[in-house]
Enzyme design. Sequence first.
Site, PDB file in Angstrom:
ATOM      1  N   HIS A 100       0.812  -1.229   0.000  1.00 54.14           N
ATOM      2  CA  HIS A 100       0.000   0.000   0.000  1.00 54.14           C
ATOM      3  C   HIS A 100       0.848   1.284   0.000  1.00 54.14           C
ATOM      4  O   HIS A 100       0.369   2.333   0.412  1.00 54.14           O
ATOM      5  CB  HIS A 100      -0.957   0.028   1.206  1.00 54.14           C
ATOM      6  CG  HIS A 100      -2.087  -0.961   1.113  1.00 54.14           C
ATOM      7  ND1 HIS A 100      -1.908  -2.317   1.129  1.00 54.14           N
ATOM      8  CD2 HIS A 100      -3.432  -0.778   1.023  1.00 54.14           C
ATOM      9  CE1 HIS A 100      -3.079  -2.932   1.044  1.00 54.14           C
ATOM     10  NE2 HIS A 100      -4.019  -2.015   0.980  1.00 54.14           N
ATOM     11  N   GLY A 133      -0.713  -2.157  -6.039  1.00 53.66           N
ATOM     12  CA  GLY A 133      -1.718  -3.205  -5.866  1.00 53.66           C
ATOM     13  C   GLY A 133      -3.055  -2.644  -5.413  1.00 53.66           C
ATOM     14  O   GLY A 133      -4.101  -3.221  -5.688  1.00 53.66           O
ATOM     15  N   HIS A 134      -3.045  -1.529  -4.717  1.00 58.26           N
ATOM     16  CA  HIS A 134      -4.300  -0.856  -4.347  1.00 58.26           C
ATOM     17  C   HIS A 134      -4.334   0.498  -5.037  1.00 58.26           C
ATOM     18  O   HIS A 134      -3.724   1.462  -4.585  1.00 58.26           O
ATOM     19  CB  HIS A 134      -4.401  -0.682  -2.830  1.00 58.26           C
ATOM     20  CG  HIS A 134      -5.807  -0.324  -2.387  1.00 58.26           C
ATOM     21  ND1 HIS A 134      -6.584   0.623  -3.019  1.00 58.26           N
ATOM     22  CD2 HIS A 134      -6.567  -0.801  -1.375  1.00 58.26           C
ATOM     23  CE1 HIS A 134      -7.753   0.712  -2.410  1.00 58.26           C
ATOM     24  NE2 HIS A 134      -7.781  -0.142  -1.414  1.00 58.26           N
ATOM     25  N   HIS A 177     -11.358  -6.660  -5.960  1.00 54.30           N
ATOM     26  CA  HIS A 177     -11.606  -5.793  -4.809  1.00 54.30           C
ATOM     27  C   HIS A 177     -12.340  -4.528  -5.282  1.00 54.30           C
ATOM     28  O   HIS A 177     -11.857  -3.801  -6.144  1.00 54.30           O
ATOM     29  CB  HIS A 177     -10.244  -5.451  -4.204  1.00 54.30           C
ATOM     30  CG  HIS A 177     -10.292  -4.737  -2.902  1.00 54.30           C
ATOM     31  ND1 HIS A 177     -10.441  -3.376  -2.809  1.00 54.30           N
ATOM     32  CD2 HIS A 177     -10.179  -5.188  -1.632  1.00 54.30           C
ATOM     33  CE1 HIS A 177     -10.416  -3.016  -1.530  1.00 54.30           C
ATOM     34  NE2 HIS A 177     -10.262  -4.105  -0.792  1.00 54.30           N
ATOM     35  N   GLU A 200     -13.507  -8.837  -0.566  1.00 49.20           N
ATOM     36  CA  GLU A 200     -14.050  -7.481  -0.443  1.00 49.20           C
ATOM     37  C   GLU A 200     -14.466  -6.971  -1.818  1.00 49.20           C
ATOM     38  O   GLU A 200     -14.259  -5.803  -2.147  1.00 49.20           O
ATOM     39  CB  GLU A 200     -13.027  -6.521   0.183  1.00 49.20           C
ATOM     40  CG  GLU A 200     -12.557  -6.950   1.558  1.00 49.20           C
ATOM     41  CD  GLU A 200     -11.756  -5.877   2.268  1.00 49.20           C
ATOM     42  OE1 GLU A 200     -12.118  -5.547   3.411  1.00 49.20           O
ATOM     43  OE2 GLU A 200     -10.784  -5.354   1.687  1.00 49.20           O
ATOM     44  N   GLU A 252     -19.052  -2.787   0.911  1.00 44.56           N
ATOM     45  CA  GLU A 252     -18.257  -1.921   1.782  1.00 44.56           C
ATOM     46  C   GLU A 252     -18.625  -0.453   1.572  1.00 44.56           C
ATOM     47  O   GLU A 252     -18.828  -0.007   0.437  1.00 44.56           O
ATOM     48  CB  GLU A 252     -16.775  -2.159   1.458  1.00 44.56           C
ATOM     49  CG  GLU A 252     -15.840  -1.455   2.410  1.00 44.56           C
ATOM     50  CD  GLU A 252     -14.352  -1.705   2.067  1.00 44.56           C
ATOM     51  OE1 GLU A 252     -14.052  -2.714   1.417  1.00 44.56           O
ATOM     52  OE2 GLU A 252     -13.535  -0.860   2.469  1.00 44.56           O
ATOM     53  N   CYS A 311     -16.769   2.124   1.734  1.00 48.09           N
ATOM     54  CA  CYS A 311     -15.777   2.766   0.863  1.00 48.09           C
ATOM     55  C   CYS A 311     -16.054   2.500  -0.613  1.00 48.09           C
ATOM     56  O   CYS A 311     -15.738   3.333  -1.465  1.00 48.09           O
ATOM     57  CB  CYS A 311     -14.375   2.246   1.176  1.00 48.09           C
ATOM     58  SG  CYS A 311     -13.660   2.967   2.654  1.00 48.09           S
ATOM     59  N   CYS A 339     -10.571   2.601   6.988  1.00 46.34           N
ATOM     60  CA  CYS A 339     -10.733   3.343   5.741  1.00 46.34           C
ATOM     61  C   CYS A 339     -12.087   4.023   5.612  1.00 46.34           C
ATOM     62  O   CYS A 339     -12.192   5.112   5.057  1.00 46.34           O
ATOM     63  CB  CYS A 339     -10.497   2.416   4.555  1.00 46.34           C
ATOM     64  SG  CYS A 339     -11.426   0.883   4.640  1.00 46.34           S
ATOM     65  N   CYS A 340     -13.169   3.370   6.114  1.00 49.74           N
ATOM     66  CA  CYS A 340     -14.507   3.865   5.789  1.00 49.74           C
ATOM     67  C   CYS A 340     -14.902   5.180   6.476  1.00 49.74           C
ATOM     68  O   CYS A 340     -15.389   6.083   5.797  1.00 49.74           O
ATOM     69  CB  CYS A 340     -15.552   2.792   6.064  1.00 49.74           C
ATOM     70  SG  CYS A 340     -15.307   1.305   5.058  1.00 49.74           S
TER      71      CYS A 340
END
Lengths: 643, 643
Positions: free
Chosen positions: A132, A183-184, A267, A319, A335, A337, A403-404
Amino acid sequence: MIHDSRSRLDPVAFDAVHFADTFWAPRIKLVREQTIPFQYQQCKETGRIDALRLDWKPGQEPVPHIFWESDIAKWLEAASYSLAVHPDPELDDLVDQVVALLAGAQQHDGYLNVYFTVVEPGCRWTDLRDAHELYCAGHLIEAGVAHFQATGKRQLLEVVQRYADHIATVFGQDPGQKRGYCGHEEIELALVKLYRATGSEKYLRLSQYFVDERGRKPFYFEQEAEERATPGFFSTMFPEREQERAKFREYNQSHLPMREQTEVVGHAVRAMYLYCAMADLAREVGDVSLAQACERLWQHLTTKRMYLTGGIGSSRANEGFTSDYDLPNESAYAETCAAVGLVFWAHRMLHLDCDGHYADVLERALYNGVLSGISLDGKRFFYVNPLASAGDAHRYEWFGCACCPPNIARLLSSLGQYFYSQSASELVVHLYASGQAQLQVGGQALTVQQTTSYPWDGAVRLVAEQLAEPTTFNIKLRIPGWCSEPAVRVNGAAVNVAASLKKGYVSIERTWQAGDVIELELPMAIKRVYAHPAVEADQGCVALQRGPIVYCLEGVDHASVPLQELELPVSQPLQATFHPDLLDGVVALHGSALATNQAAWDGQLYTSRPPDMQETPLTAIPYYAWDNRQPGEMRVWIHEHRS
Amino acid sequence: MIHDSRSRLDPVAFDAVHFADTFWAPRIKLVREQTIPFQYQQCKETGRIDALRLDWKPGQEPVPHIFWESDIAKWLEAASYSLAVHPDPELDDLVDQVVALLAGAQQHDGYLNVYFTVVEPGCRWTDLRDAHELYCAGHLIEAGVAHFQATGKRQLLEVVQRYADHIATVFGQDPGQKRGYCGHEEIELALVKLYRATGSEKYLRLSQYFVDERGRKPFYFEQEAEERATPGFFSTMFPEREQERAKFREYNQSHLPMREQTEVVGHAVRAMYLYCAMADLAREVGDVSLAQACERLWQHLTTKRMYLTGGIGSSRANEGFTSDYDLPNESAYAETCAAVGLVFWAHRMLHLDCDGHYADVLERALYNGVLSGISLDGKRFFYVNPLASAGDAHRYEWFGCACCPPNIARLLSSLGQYFYSQSASELVVHLYASGQAQLQVGGQALTVQQTTSYPWDGAVRLVAEQLAEPTTFNIKLRIPGWCSEPAVRVNGAAVNVAASLKKGYVSIERTWQAGDVIELELPMAIKRVYAHPAVEADQGCVALQRGPIVYCLEGVDHASVPLQELELPVSQPLQATFHPDLLDGVVALHGSALATNQAAWDGQLYTSRPPDMQETPLTAIPYYAWDNRQPGEMRVWIHEHRS
């Protein structure tokens, strides 16, 4: 080719819109007064802020986590937006302190990441798939841009520019550079924001590089893992990754070059952030192939893999996305997010092509799948937003993976930008809420005053105020997809809606002057909604929607019968009633359902006598407001009694 | 107190009934000609048989497994039953060879277990919870009794008696004995069989000890694990066992003394075998408290936790029970062995109290949840019997854990015993099939000839043959619970069914003589079946049953529409038609269903237009016969269109 930016439609600045309604204004206030301070406190108490001092020593607890900068950055972003619309010297000071800590944590070469500076100092950029690192950089960049736009202060912007400059030296196709990407996904959209804020095209090019490189063979993440020859982050979380390479390529959308992707996979949050960047790039550089890829992915998402609430990503396991029409209700992941990400993407699609379909999905996600993420008191959060619950799903105060909550906070704090767009010749109204907007159309400053009880009532009155001289331009008003019989009047004269409705917007071109009044009537009939027959989870069921609000049943309103036993007769009339004291003021739906008469049930598990049904009162409340009273069952999709 | 066995109702010997029908006789022949030889071959090829030579050396493959004796024993049991009704010198010889190998594997002290003789020789009786040692002993005992009863040969009976004698020295409440019992119940019921075959009460007492000791504190399995201080078998399979002790006590029904248990919990097969022993003991020693415990558990199982097919144990995770009304269809576990175990238990309950409710459940499990376990060609087996499938569930030839195929084989090979019971004064007919039974009632030998097309037609003709002299006794005929308008005639004269029906049986007491004819009419209307409203998986759905046969839909009969999209109108008439060439001859149900007109669907995922339905033909076939044609979808519970 860089587009001419003068003729294009742009969202208004988020701080050009002032909310004076009873729906959003109190929520934005809650975010300001509750969520933002609470989130700072959490960042502080968990060690996230102090980790920026870089004085962590091995053996010390807590160990800085690879996600931590993203939480701080999203808090900074939300706090910055809040400062712009509601000056607050104390918050301003707090923000400056955190910015100073970030500046202090930046290395001489511009690098800025606590974990890879103090915990694993030799390991920068060695696990792009899972560490990340670029994701955190992206959030820092978004925070830097927001802080600059909101306060005019350049310190954080300059910090993130230096960081982005450093990243541009590390990644790319030149000799000695890494051919990697994150990757994210996140940095891709952040770099477009940085380009827009600074005008420096190098950031746009870097974003393009990340998007273009993704999915090319040989697969970077697999090469990287081989070269690193250590397990890497999350190797224990995904032990089967080596055996299921194809699936795990899809997990982060790196299985194919983006222009060849036709299905939303993996994801969900990662997918949304990436698609945002693709839409941004398509717009900024006029890349038709990227725009077409976005359009294909959008069609796939919204016709095959989206919940009625705008929630997306049905599976907890990744997710993310599973297979077409696989939309289970009780086990829905959805989710928060990801719904926020869908709002972001829909907003960008709307500025590629001003089609009401994008705004419809934006509105659906905003009023339902996003808003359910936060409690009415602004203190508790859903990470996961199921569409049915046996009574064991409740909002939490904070999450390890946090995160949310800040994602909702930054969205609500900058909500104004989603309501209007403007170009040299056109003003577009996408969403409705009482308040005032400062706009620029046809070279003229214009103030628009909206008055409405939306989302509880569809009557909207728009008054043009402070337009210096009569000016000819086009006003486009969105007619929501849920509205079947809209009416529009200009200064009392009816507009022929059927003739002027195109792609979900009514266009009114005329010479406007101060004092002109537009009235919309968007009748909010209670709609019964049916899912595509391939959605097994919703077969034989109906959902209720009124205006943009998706409804649900809660156990607390139906104490005498389990919700799954309720059957709503197909011809049952329902009444909509506004309750000022219920759930901070909502329209609830009332009617009568049928339920098996359990007293008449013979005690057997199976019987060949058709169930004896009796009437029982039914109350539906807005989905977003569930789990704010006595805990219990919930369900959106109600069995329909088709008689 | 040992009951006087002369006046009580006993099942007939399994070999007293000769099937001459088109339903069971071909299946029993298949078991004899296909399943039994195939299972021997599998036991041989996998090393199970040769392991009895005890010549395994460390490092050699395959390593003898702790379950292996149970597979050999169930094969021996099935083969013995088969020999009794169908002499076969070759099979007899094969059985003798295996019996000789077993005798040779027996240790001087009577112990007989390959694994703990050659693989872990020092570890006998150290892991009663998981090592299945007493479980294997139980199956050997059942095989020894069956072999003796079927062939009159005593060799295997003597081997298992010596083994049981040894076990009786190891376990019990005397000083120096282990206070243990088996984690997988089985030996308890086997010891009752051994008592009945030998008349030796010590085996009955040992069975009582095992049942009485179970669930007492301190918990034996936890003590044993502490004392052993090694992980034991299956420690990796259940890593959470230490954290969830209560749940894992329930897994093998050792959480409470049996007389205090009120809910069926844990592993379903284990539960069934234990309840069988409890019912046996209740009967043999007149233990009212055990009978009451059985009755409570029966009520709980059949009113809260049983599938319509008689399948039980809804969860794969524990191969067993979960919570009340939790009966998911596609993920149903419903192990074949558990349905076989339910037949065993129901049969024993029926001999505690001759109530048709027990026979109804026995019949339900036998014709549906058991029979689905074996393919029409007798070569493939379901271990798991879901009530819905997306098309990915198919029978396999053999399983690593091979409990189910031989369990079906031993049940079908000894099926006759379930059809009749007899006492000094009464003859009871529980099930119907064409054939002949040799009975003993009122001190007289009696042959009964049944003629019927059951389960496809409910007309049954019973003729008393070869009754030497007129004799007064009672004949009870079961009126199945599914039958609403039965009629009975004796020598052409109608019997007043309403007056003589008690607990599901019509009683006819008279002086019978050779040539008397009883005619039953059990009209097989097609029944729509509804599940208790608390069964969420079946809400809004209906199942179809005709006679004892539960029906299902298969994809191959509905190529144009997914099964979950079919809705059966509540008033839709259905026709039952016998198809001699379909699935070895079945009655299929035909009618018309509604399905969403997908051509008229607007491509959206959600719509507020009620789905446009169109008629489509519907065909239902017997559930037991599914997955014998082209692979595809299946479902038992059909959405009902209640219009």
